[in-house]
Write an enzyme that holds these catalytic residues in place. Structure first.
Site, mmCIF file in Angstrom:
data_model
loop_
_atom_site.group_PDB
_atom_site.id
_atom_site.type_symbol
_atom_site.label_atom_id
_atom_site.label_comp_id
_atom_site.label_asym_id
_atom_site.label_seq_id
_atom_site.Cartn_x
_atom_site.Cartn_y
_atom_site.Cartn_z
ATOM 1 N N CYS A 72 0.838 -1.210 0.000
ATOM 2 C CA CYS A 72 0.000 0.000 0.000
ATOM 3 C C CYS A 72 0.871 1.258 0.000
ATOM 4 O O CYS A 72 1.811 1.375 0.790
ATOM 5 C CB CYS A 72 -0.906 0.005 1.221
ATOM 6 S SG CYS A 72 -2.011 1.440 1.288
ATOM 7 N N CYS A 81 -3.246 -0.328 8.957
ATOM 8 C CA CYS A 81 -2.376 -1.520 8.990
ATOM 9 C C CYS A 81 -1.079 -1.166 9.719
ATOM 10 O O CYS A 81 -0.594 -0.045 9.602
ATOM 11 C CB CYS A 81 -2.016 -1.983 7.576
ATOM 12 S SG CYS A 81 -3.393 -2.569 6.583
ATOM 13 N N GLN A 269 -18.263 -10.860 11.289
ATOM 14 C CA GLN A 269 -16.822 -10.895 11.084
ATOM 15 C C GLN A 269 -16.451 -10.135 9.804
ATOM 16 O O GLN A 269 -17.186 -10.169 8.817
ATOM 17 C CB GLN A 269 -16.328 -12.333 10.984
ATOM 18 C CG GLN A 269 -16.501 -13.133 12.269
ATOM 19 C CD GLN A 269 -15.537 -12.714 13.371
ATOM 20 O OE1 GLN A 269 -14.789 -11.751 13.240
ATOM 21 N NE2 GLN A 269 -15.563 -13.440 14.473
ATOM 22 N N PHE A 298 -22.212 -15.486 24.052
ATOM 23 C CA PHE A 298 -21.877 -14.352 23.187
ATOM 24 C C PHE A 298 -22.190 -14.771 21.743
ATOM 25 O O PHE A 298 -21.355 -14.647 20.848
ATOM 26 C CB PHE A 298 -20.412 -13.944 23.327
ATOM 27 C CG PHE A 298 -19.976 -13.651 24.742
ATOM 28 C CD1 PHE A 298 -20.137 -12.385 25.288
ATOM 29 C CD2 PHE A 298 -19.406 -14.643 25.532
ATOM 30 C CE1 PHE A 298 -19.724 -12.112 26.594
ATOM 31 C CE2 PHE A 298 -18.988 -14.387 26.833
ATOM 32 C CZ PHE A 298 -19.152 -13.116 27.359
ATOM 33 N N ASN A 303 -23.749 -17.137 14.448
ATOM 34 C CA ASN A 303 -22.654 -17.574 13.577
ATOM 35 C C ASN A 303 -22.193 -18.995 13.907
ATOM 36 O O ASN A 303 -21.866 -19.784 13.010
ATOM 37 C CB ASN A 303 -21.486 -16.593 13.704
ATOM 38 C CG ASN A 303 -20.395 -16.813 12.668
ATOM 39 O OD1 ASN A 303 -20.662 -16.934 11.481
ATOM 40 N ND2 ASN A 303 -19.152 -16.847 13.110
ATOM 41 N N ASN A 347 -26.609 -10.333 30.321
ATOM 42 C CA ASN A 347 -25.295 -9.703 30.450
ATOM 43 C C ASN A 347 -24.319 -10.746 30.977
ATOM 44 O O ASN A 347 -24.264 -11.027 32.174
ATOM 45 C CB ASN A 347 -25.362 -8.507 31.393
ATOM 46 C CG ASN A 347 -24.032 -7.765 31.465
ATOM 47 O OD1 ASN A 347 -22.992 -8.253 31.000
ATOM 48 N ND2 ASN A 347 -24.050 -6.577 32.045
ATOM 49 N N ASP A 368 -17.474 -17.237 22.716
ATOM 50 C CA ASP A 368 -16.906 -16.351 21.692
ATOM 51 C C ASP A 368 -17.051 -14.897 22.145
ATOM 52 O O ASP A 368 -17.845 -14.143 21.594
ATOM 53 C CB ASP A 368 -17.627 -16.586 20.356
ATOM 54 C CG ASP A 368 -17.086 -15.705 19.238
ATOM 55 O OD1 ASP A 368 -15.938 -15.237 19.341
ATOM 56 O OD2 ASP A 368 -17.831 -15.457 18.268
ATOM 57 N N CYS A 395 -10.565 -13.007 20.558
ATOM 58 C CA CYS A 395 -9.992 -11.923 19.753
ATOM 59 C C CYS A 395 -8.972 -11.123 20.559
ATOM 60 O O CYS A 395 -8.586 -10.031 20.160
ATOM 61 C CB CYS A 395 -11.086 -11.018 19.198
ATOM 62 S SG CYS A 395 -12.117 -10.231 20.450
#
Length: 439
Positions: A72, A81, A269, A298, A303, A347, A368, A395
């Protein structure tokens, strides 16, 4: 004649979880933007604390074998990035190392085996993005793109290598479009959501658009085959503007025969190619059996829930967002899985052993969570009667390690395996997956 004073020099030892090079100089930890392991670099610090400094590399004296030329033209200025200067395979290896180090240091755990990293296309992969838009009077133009590194300014971007080419090619036309709008100073954001049958641009509008604006937006949508949504306030206020007969936004999981409709402001995602592989691996590790009762915590819009149900288990999906739970219920119905699923709003950051017990027994569990992890969930699992198998999709390697410590060292699970998922190539984001078993 004396030589000009050089910047300090450091030898880079590793990468941290944000993609900075890590070195130690005079007892201080130095976090180096743009440095790679095994390099010797000159640097200039922009933030100094008693025990660490943040610095920018000013010269690379000895290059790492990992270094490559960034693709880039905006790399180094744009903050989107941080790792394009590292070869793609080296990025994955560095992320695996970050995960392993976090598990050992924070979690005091070690998986029995390591999973092969999940990786895929490294360019044009990002199907979700939130671009900033700003009219810059001094430049007499509108900027549309990501923020500059360590700055509130928007990078002067004319292309983006991590966006699909069609969308990258729209950056300049979008600038020209916003420049013509009556609300160009009152439209701070453009959210992208690219589905399998439609590309949606959500305009965050602080004031109503004029009739002339409407015509400009319609002409742009027709010319570039996109659909505009307008968002006057929070994400829940977003609505389709034009064209109204566009296909519904969706993605699919072909391995499980599932199609997932969603709204452009709902969480999905960013990398649909990797998501398919991620879901497939998670289901294989979880190994749901017909007749079992399984928790998906979660769960978002389903998904993982729906693929688990497709394997014949009964799945309880729990999520903190009412809107996502409603979408999950709709998606279960559309995919013929309403009788195998039940969803509720809770929650999960306030989970207790009593609430967990009230949910009933689960044979297996998939977790997740967002970056904050699932500490209260892990603490609330009954060590005697909890699920025999847990698959944790993460994540954030630090919170995965923290929660793994609870599962292994407090609750008595074995950490069977773990591995990274390169959901965000060229960034420091480390996604990972782990399997815990009660033996």
């Amino acid at each position: 004649m004396t030589e000009p004073r050089r910047n300090p020099i450091a030898t880079v030892e590793s990468l941290d979880y944000e993609g900075h090079g890590v070195a130690h100089v005079d007892g201080k930890t130095i976090f180096l933007d743009g440095a790679l392991p095994f390099e010797t670099v000159e640097y200039s610090s922009y933030r100094k604390k008693p025990t660490f400094e943040n610095a920018q590399v000013t010269a690379v004296l000895t290059e790492s074998f990992m270094r490559t030329k960034p693709k880039c033209v905006h790399f180094g200025v744009c903050g989107g990035c941080s790792l394009q200067h590292a070869e793609a395979g080296a990025q994955v290896a560095a992320k695996q190392r970050v995960m392993e180090e976090n598990l050992a240091r924070i979690g005091e755990v070690k998986p029995e085996t390591l999973l092969t990293p999940i990786y895929g296309p490294t360019w044009g992969y990002r199907h979700r993005a939130r671009l900033s838009a700003r009219f810059v009077a001094k430049k007499g133009t509108v900027l549309v793109g990501f923020h500059e590194k360590r700055s509130s300014f928007i990078a002067d971007m004319r292309s983006c290598e991590i966006l699909p080419k069609k969308i990258s090619d729209l950056l300049v036309p979008l600038r020209e479009l916003v420049m013509q709008l009556s609300i160009r100073e009152r439209m701070p954001q453009i959210e992208l959501a690219l589905g399998e049958h439609v590309d949606v641009l959500v305009l965050r509008i602080m004031d109503p658009i004029s009739p002339a604006d409407e015509e400009l937006l319609k002409a742009f949508a027709d010319q570039h085959t996109v659909q505009f949504w307008l968002q006057p306030k929070g994400p829940d206020t977003a609505y389709p503007f034009y064209p109204l007969d566009a296909p519904q936004l969706s993605y699919s999981l072909p391995e499980f025969g599932i199609v997932m409709p969603y709204k452009p402001t709902e969480f999905t995602q960013v990398n649909p190619h990797i998501n398919r592989v991620l879901v497939g691996r998670a289901i294989r590790l979880l190994d749901p059996q017909p007749g079992e009762r399984i928790a998906d915590l979660f769960c978002g819009l389903g998904n993982f829930t729906l693929p688990i149900a497709r394997r014949g288990a009964t799945v309880v999906g729990i999520e903190g967002s009412q809107q996502l739970v409603e979408r999950a219920i709709e998606n279960a119905g559309k995919n013929g899985l309403a009788d195998k699923t039940e969803f509720s709003v809770a929650n999960l950051f306030e989970m207790t052993p009593e609430i967990m017990a009230d949910l009933g027994h689960f044979d297996r569990m998939l977790i997740d969570p967002p970056r904050d992890g699932a500490m209260e969930v892990c603490k609330s699992i009954d060590p005697e009667h909890g699920p025999k198998r847990i698959v944790y999709v993460s994540c954030n390697p630090a919170t995965l390690a923290r929660d793994a410590n609870v599962l292994v060292n407090v609750k008595g699970y074995k950490m069977k395996t773990a591995g990274v998922v390169n959901m965000f190539p060229h960034t420091g984001h480390v996604e990972s997956m782990a399997w815990f078993e009660k033996e």
